[in-house]
Design an enzyme around this catalytic site. Structure first.
Site, short mmCIF file in Angstrom:
data_model
loop_
_atom_site.label_atom_id
_atom_site.label_comp_id
_atom_site.label_asym_id
_atom_site.label_seq_id
_atom_site.Cartn_x
_atom_site.Cartn_y
_atom_site.Cartn_z
N TYR A 149 0.86 -1.18 0.00
CA TYR A 149 0.00 0.00 0.00
C TYR A 149 0.89 1.23 0.00
O TYR A 149 1.80 1.34 0.83
CB TYR A 149 -0.92 0.01 1.23
CG TYR A 149 -1.84 1.21 1.27
CD1 TYR A 149 -2.90 1.34 0.38
CD2 TYR A 149 -1.65 2.23 2.21
CE1 TYR A 149 -3.74 2.45 0.41
CE2 TYR A 149 -2.49 3.33 2.26
CZ TYR A 149 -3.53 3.44 1.36
OH TYR A 149 -4.36 4.53 1.39
N ASP A 166 9.60 2.83 -0.13
CA ASP A 166 8.51 3.50 0.58
C ASP A 166 8.69 3.22 2.07
O ASP A 166 8.36 2.13 2.56
CB ASP A 166 7.16 2.99 0.08
CG ASP A 166 6.00 3.73 0.77
OD1 ASP A 166 6.26 4.49 1.73
OD2 ASP A 166 4.84 3.53 0.35
N LYS A 219 4.33 9.73 8.67
CA LYS A 219 4.13 9.27 10.04
C LYS A 219 5.11 9.86 11.05
O LYS A 219 4.95 10.99 11.49
CB LYS A 219 4.17 7.73 10.05
CG LYS A 219 3.07 7.16 9.11
CD LYS A 219 2.77 5.73 9.32
CE LYS A 219 1.92 5.17 8.21
NZ LYS A 219 0.56 4.86 8.55
N1 PMP Z 1 2.99 4.21 2.15
C1 PMP Z 1 2.89 3.29 3.12
C2 PMP Z 1 3.91 2.19 3.19
C3 PMP Z 1 1.86 3.37 4.05
O1 PMP Z 1 1.75 2.43 5.01
C4 PMP Z 1 0.92 4.43 3.96
C5 PMP Z 1 -0.21 4.57 4.96
N2 PMP Z 1 -0.23 3.77 6.02
C6 PMP Z 1 1.07 5.36 2.95
C7 PMP Z 1 2.11 5.23 2.06
C8 PMP Z 1 0.12 6.50 2.82
O2 PMP Z 1 0.29 7.40 3.85
P1 PMP Z 1 -0.89 8.39 4.29
O3 PMP Z 1 -1.95 7.55 4.91
O4 PMP Z 1 -0.23 9.34 5.23
O5 PMP Z 1 -1.37 9.08 3.05
#
Ligand code: PMP
Length: 435
Positions: free
Chosen positions: A148, A243, A271
């Site tokens: 994701y 990521d 985060k």
């Molecule tokens: N990349 C990863 C690996 C994530 O786990 C997440 C969300 N948990 C995102 C991108 C997207 O981040 P956001 O919810 O802050 O848009």
């Protein structure tokens, strides 16, 4: 489905919320759709605990989906936020807080020479992909099943997280023309990736990967997977995007991908670097970042990007993340993973595993620890839901979905660990039940 542990206050709040907010929530997984029952509404957090609107206290193992690492309302972070807020909430012009936080990140991550702040992980990955396409002049992006990377159109193809539990393979509203350039292949499968490169290599701008997958439960990369992936990228002139929205500064100071022997061209964060306030960032090799405006032709901007209060919170968190804090996180996490696995066995639960890297834990009810999305989807959802509610009733707040990561914070100490072990014993007894 299992019983509803929500108190009257949460139930009333949810009913009211549903009348104005779609589904009563601002992010789907919060709705408890995957575990049943009414979502709890919280009004306070401190250290390892959250309090719901009915006054019940919970040890928090969600920690804002990993954004909280020190514990809630950590005094040094709150001081920094107060100080910064008192000086104005947004300038729409540069402040020194931006480069002060960027310096901390660049120092900690060798593959990041230049950085840009945005407002979410979604934006970070979306922008990194755009930069990769702009730099290489190629159209295609490879992602892994169950990975994701936020909800930007092009990356909503066989994504994990909330999508996995909602059983939406691809989101409605995303035209097939948009995902046509997204190639999806199984995690931990180098042969499949090599075949994809043989067919499309010349058109692949980038591969985007979670170095430790955290949106299909926790999936640890096989030893050869990431180095093999990096070799393929090099051979075909494609960029590697790590990521690290979850893993960045959670597993060690900086990014985790170097620990697996690879160097990313682009890295995304979110985060933890915002300390619990909305944030994202992408960075990488100077020559790639220089394709982005104002230096280059790739456009990307943000009214509130680099917000001073967020930057101050992020810097306070990174300053508090000493080696001792990481050692404490490792110790508590190892203890929780190890003891819960033993307790499950003692209580006659077969098929319970806790795949783990540092303070990212997967609570997996299934035949063996998952190696990819197909394995992760084999989770016993009913058993997880029973365990979830049993723990909730005993004051432990777990992720309301069997496919999410459980996050330990540094505020969790021996007292909370003991308390959770007692809860887990009863939880496993109840989870065992009939299928
Ligand atoms: N990349 C990863 C690996 C994530 O786990 C997440 C969300 N948990 C995102 C991108 C997207 O981040 P956001 O919810 O802050 O848009």
């Amino acid at each position: 489905m299992t019983g509803d542990g929500a108190g009257a206050g949460s139930r009333q709040a949810f009913q009211r919320a549903e009348r104005v907010l779609l589904g009563g929530v601002d992010s789907p997984v919060r709705s408890f759709g995957a575990v049943g029952g009414t979502p709890l509404f919280f009004d306070r957090g401190r250290g390892p605990y959250l309090w719901d609107v009915d006054g019940h206290r919970f040890v928090d193992l969600v920690n804002s989906w990993g954004a909280i690492v020190l514990g809630h309302a950590s005094p040094s972070v709150i001081r920094a936020v107060r100080r910064s807020a008192g000086l104005g909430l947004s300038f729409g012009a540069p402040s020194v807080l931006e480069h002060e936080l960027a310096e901390r990140i660049v120092r900690a991550v060798p593959s990041v020479e230049r950085l840009r702040f945005v407002n979410s992980g979604t934006e970070a990955v979306m922008s990194a992909v755009r930069a990769a396409r702009g730099f290489t002049g190629r159209p295609k992006v490879v992602k892994f099943e169950g990975g994701y990377h936020g909800h930007s159109d092009g990356l909503l193809a066989r994504a994990g997280s909330g999508l996995a539990t909602a059983a939406i393979a691809d989101s409605a509203g995303v035209p097939s023309s948009v995902v046509r350039d997204t190639l999806v292949t199984p995690y931990n499968d180098l042969d499949a990736l090599a075949r994809l490169f043989e067919r499309h290599g010349e058109a692949i701008a980038a591969v985007v990967v979670e170095p430790v997958a955290g949106n299909m439960n926790v999936v640890v990369p096989d030893q050869e997977f990431l180095p093999g992936l990096a070799r393929l990228c090099r051979r075909f002139g494609s960029l590697l995007i790590a990521d690290e929205v979850i893993t960045g500064f959670r597993l060690r100071r900086g990014a985790i991908h170097p620990e697996y022997g690879i160097r990313a061209d682009l890295v995304t964060f979110g985060k933890i670097i915002g300390g619990g306030l909305p944030v994202g960032a992408y960075g990488g090799r100077k020559e790639i970042l220089e394709t982005v405006a104002p230096l280059g032709p790739v456009y990307q901007a943000g009214t509130l990007a680099g917000n001073p209060v967020v930057m101050a919170a992020g810097a306070a968190v990174l300053d508090a993340l000493t080696p001792a804090v990481y050692r404490r996180l490792e110790r508590s996490s190892a203890r929780i993973a190890g003891r819960w696995t033993e307790i499950a066995r003692e209580e006659g639960v077969r098929g319970f595993f806790v795949p783990r890297v540092g303070s990212m834990l997967g609570l997996f009810f299934g035949p063996e620890p998952p190696r990819n999305y197909a394995d992760a989807m084999g989770v016993d959802r009913k058993r997880y839901a029973r365990f979830f509610h049993a723990m909730l009733d005993r004051g432990v707040y777990l992720p309301p979905s069997p496919l999410e990561t459980t996050f330990v914070s540094a505020a969790i100490g021996p007292r909370e660990i003991d308390r959770m072990e007692r809860a887990a014993r009863e939880g496993f007894r109840l989870a065992r039940g009939s299928r």
